[in-house]
Write a protein that holds these residues in place. Structure first.
Motif, short mmCIF file in Angstrom:
data_model
loop_
_atom_site.label_atom_id
_atom_site.label_comp_id
_atom_site.label_asym_id
_atom_site.label_seq_id
_atom_site.Cartn_x
_atom_site.Cartn_y
_atom_site.Cartn_z
N LEU A 1 0.87 -0.91 0.11
CA LEU A 1 -0.17 -0.22 -0.10
C LEU A 1 0.92 1.36 -0.17
N VAL A 2 1.77 1.15 0.57
CA VAL A 2 2.75 2.39 0.79
C VAL A 2 3.46 2.67 -0.57
N HIS A 3 3.44 1.50 -1.35
CA HIS A 3 4.20 1.63 -2.67
C HIS A 3 3.16 2.43 -3.69
N ALA B 1 2.37 13.36 -4.66
CA ALA B 1 3.56 14.20 -4.59
C ALA B 1 4.04 14.37 -3.21
N ILE B 2 3.17 14.47 -2.09
CA ILE B 2 3.64 14.52 -0.82
C ILE B 2 4.13 13.46 -0.04
N PRO B 3 5.03 13.50 0.76
CA PRO B 3 5.79 12.46 1.32
C PRO B 3 4.88 11.37 1.91
N VAL B 4 5.31 10.24 1.99
CA VAL B 4 4.35 9.13 2.57
C VAL B 4 5.40 8.79 3.82
N ILE B 5 4.56 8.29 4.97
CA ILE B 5 5.20 7.67 6.16
C ILE B 5 4.72 6.14 6.27
N GLY B 6 5.57 5.41 6.34
CA GLY B 6 5.46 4.03 6.22
C GLY B 6 5.08 3.33 7.67
N MET C 1 11.52 2.23 2.70
CA MET C 1 11.83 3.72 2.11
C MET C 1 12.08 3.37 0.55
N VAL C 2 12.60 2.19 0.31
CA VAL C 2 12.72 1.52 -0.97
C VAL C 2 11.31 1.56 -1.81
N ALA C 3 10.32 1.20 -0.99
CA ALA C 3 9.05 1.00 -1.56
C ALA C 3 8.22 2.63 -1.90
N LEU D 1 23.25 1.03 5.89
CA LEU D 1 23.66 1.87 4.76
C LEU D 1 24.98 1.84 4.09
N ALA D 2 25.82 1.81 4.98
CA ALA D 2 27.20 1.89 4.88
C ALA D 2 27.74 0.52 4.18
N GLU D 3 27.08 -0.59 4.62
CA GLU D 3 27.23 -1.84 3.90
C GLU D 3 26.89 -1.82 2.50
N ALA D 4 25.81 -1.21 2.27
CA ALA D 4 25.07 -1.17 0.91
C ALA D 4 25.60 0.01 0.07
N GLY D 5 26.59 0.61 0.66
CA GLY D 5 27.10 1.95 -0.41
C GLY D 5 26.16 3.16 -0.44
N VAL D 6 25.28 3.13 0.57
CA VAL D 6 24.46 4.19 0.23
C VAL D 6 24.63 5.51 1.13
N ALA D 7 24.99 6.61 0.70
CA ALA D 7 25.34 7.72 1.45
C ALA D 7 24.58 8.24 2.12
N HIS D 8 23.14 8.38 1.66
CA HIS D 8 22.17 8.99 2.41
C HIS D 8 20.87 8.26 2.37
N VAL D 9 20.00 8.29 3.58
CA VAL D 9 18.82 7.55 3.77
C VAL D 9 18.06 7.96 2.49
N ARG D 10 17.88 9.31 2.37
CA ARG D 10 16.94 9.78 1.26
C ARG D 10 17.27 9.22 -0.10
N ASP D 11 18.60 8.75 -0.25
CA ASP D 11 18.87 8.28 -1.83
C ASP D 11 17.90 7.20 -2.01
N LEU D 12 17.42 6.41 -0.97
CA LEU D 12 16.48 5.28 -1.24
C LEU D 12 15.25 5.44 -1.57
N VAL D 13 14.77 6.76 -1.34
CA VAL D 13 13.22 6.73 -1.19
C VAL D 13 12.62 6.41 -2.75
#
Ligand code: RRO
Length: 311
Positions: free
Chosen positions: A225-227, A234-239, A253-255, A284-296
């Motif tokens: 449903l979040v996805h 266009a507004i943010p979704v809180i899962g 966040m990926v969803a 995040l570091a393990e997956a090489g993601v710099a910022h959590v926002r990059d996953l959204v």
């Protein structure tokens, strides 16, 4: 690495306490400093006092719990006079969850709050499954949700988050209506209406009969449903739904979620939220993601297979 934005709100991390699972007052500070949280979100307050539903109010099931608490609270006036002073300043971002029991109560509730200092946003609970008149009827209907948001926005300048119900026949349409009416974010999902049975007694286990299912059992439904909603607005979704660890947060966040709420996990382990926040940078570091926002919203589906018989 962890800060996120929800419209005008800037949270130091994406983890918010889910309403109903982390107190209504200063008890939130019993286990850890609520400043650790992205935001502290408290249990629903209504216009008038409510005694809540008859016990038992919670039963355990495989993979979750079913609750029928019934919004016990002292009503907004006494809450603001007696409990709110203990809460104000406890967290970097404080969100009150409110619910009208009838349509006309929403603006009155909002007027009691107005622009009171110390509240950063309101979460409008249009989706409680456990009251006769409230909840589901509001959250099912996009036009009703829009009327609630517009009515509240006329009485308070606070940013509004609308908490949605999983049972709405067209949840993206309800989320769109909330956004068009001025909500800064939508949060989903509230609990899923459920039933626990004592077969020997031929009775429901909960005092009220039905209740709302939460916990890991509902996570896959919440992710879907979040996805769907995140693609539609266009507004943010809180899962919300069964989050127990940092991987669960990042899945949401990926969803499509910009932040999350943790509920049932705090009932089992009151330190679940700081643990999850501590786990996030490492994941995040393990997956090489710099910022959590990059996953959204980065979820990609595989291309549809060719139709049978086609090359
Ligand atoms: O108090 C409750 O019974 C309750 C509420 Br307000 C809600 O929004 N969701 C839920 O599962 N229980």
């Amino acid at each position: 690495m962890l800060d996120v934005r929800l419209g005008p709100l800037h949270l130091k991390n994406p983890v918010i306490s889910a309403s109903g699972c982390f107190g209504q007052g200063a008890e939130a500070a019993t286990f850890f400093d609520p400043r650790r949280l992205g935001a502290l979100l408290l249990k629903t307050i209504t216009l008038n006092p409510r005694a809540g539903n008859p016990p038992p109010r919670i039963v355990e099931t495989a993979g979750g719990i079913i609750n029928s608490i019934g919004l016990p609270n002292k009503g907004i006036d006494r809450y603001l006079a007696e409990t709110f002073p203990e809460v104000v300043g406890l967290a970097d971002c404080l969100i009150l969850n409110v619910a009208g029991e009838r349509l006309e109560e929403w603006p009155r509730l909002a007027a009691c709050i107005g622009d009171r200092a110390g509240i950063d946003a309101l979460e409008l609970n249009v989706s409680c499954p456990n009251v006769e008149q409230g909840g589901l009827p509001f959250a099912r209907d996009p036009e009703v949700v829009a009327r609630i948001v517009r009515g509240v926005a006329r009485e308070t300048p606070l940013p509004l988050i609308v908490k949605l119900a999983p049972e709405a026949p067209d949840l993206p349409a309800v989320a769109q209506a909330a956004a068009e009416a001025g909500a800064i974010a939508v949060s989903l999902i509230n609990t899923i209406r459920a039933l626990a049975v004592d077969w020997r007694a031929r009775r429901p286990l909960l005092g009220y009969g039905f209740g709302g299912l939460s916990g890991p059992a509902i996570k896959p439904v919440a992710l879907r449903l979040v996805h769907e909603v995140a693609r539609a607005v266009a507004i943010p979704v809180i899962g919300i739904g069964g989050i127990q660890d940092a991987d669960d947060v990042l899945e949401f966040m990926v969803a499509g979620a910009s932040a999350v709420q943790v509920g049932t996990a705090s009932l089992r382990d009151p330190l679940a939220m700081p643990r999850i926040i501590d786990e996030l940078p490492e994941r995040l570091a393990e997956a090489g993601v710099a910022h959590v926002r990059d996953l959204v919203g980065t979820l990609r589906f595989p291309p549809a297979p060719p139709a049978p018989g086609r090359p």
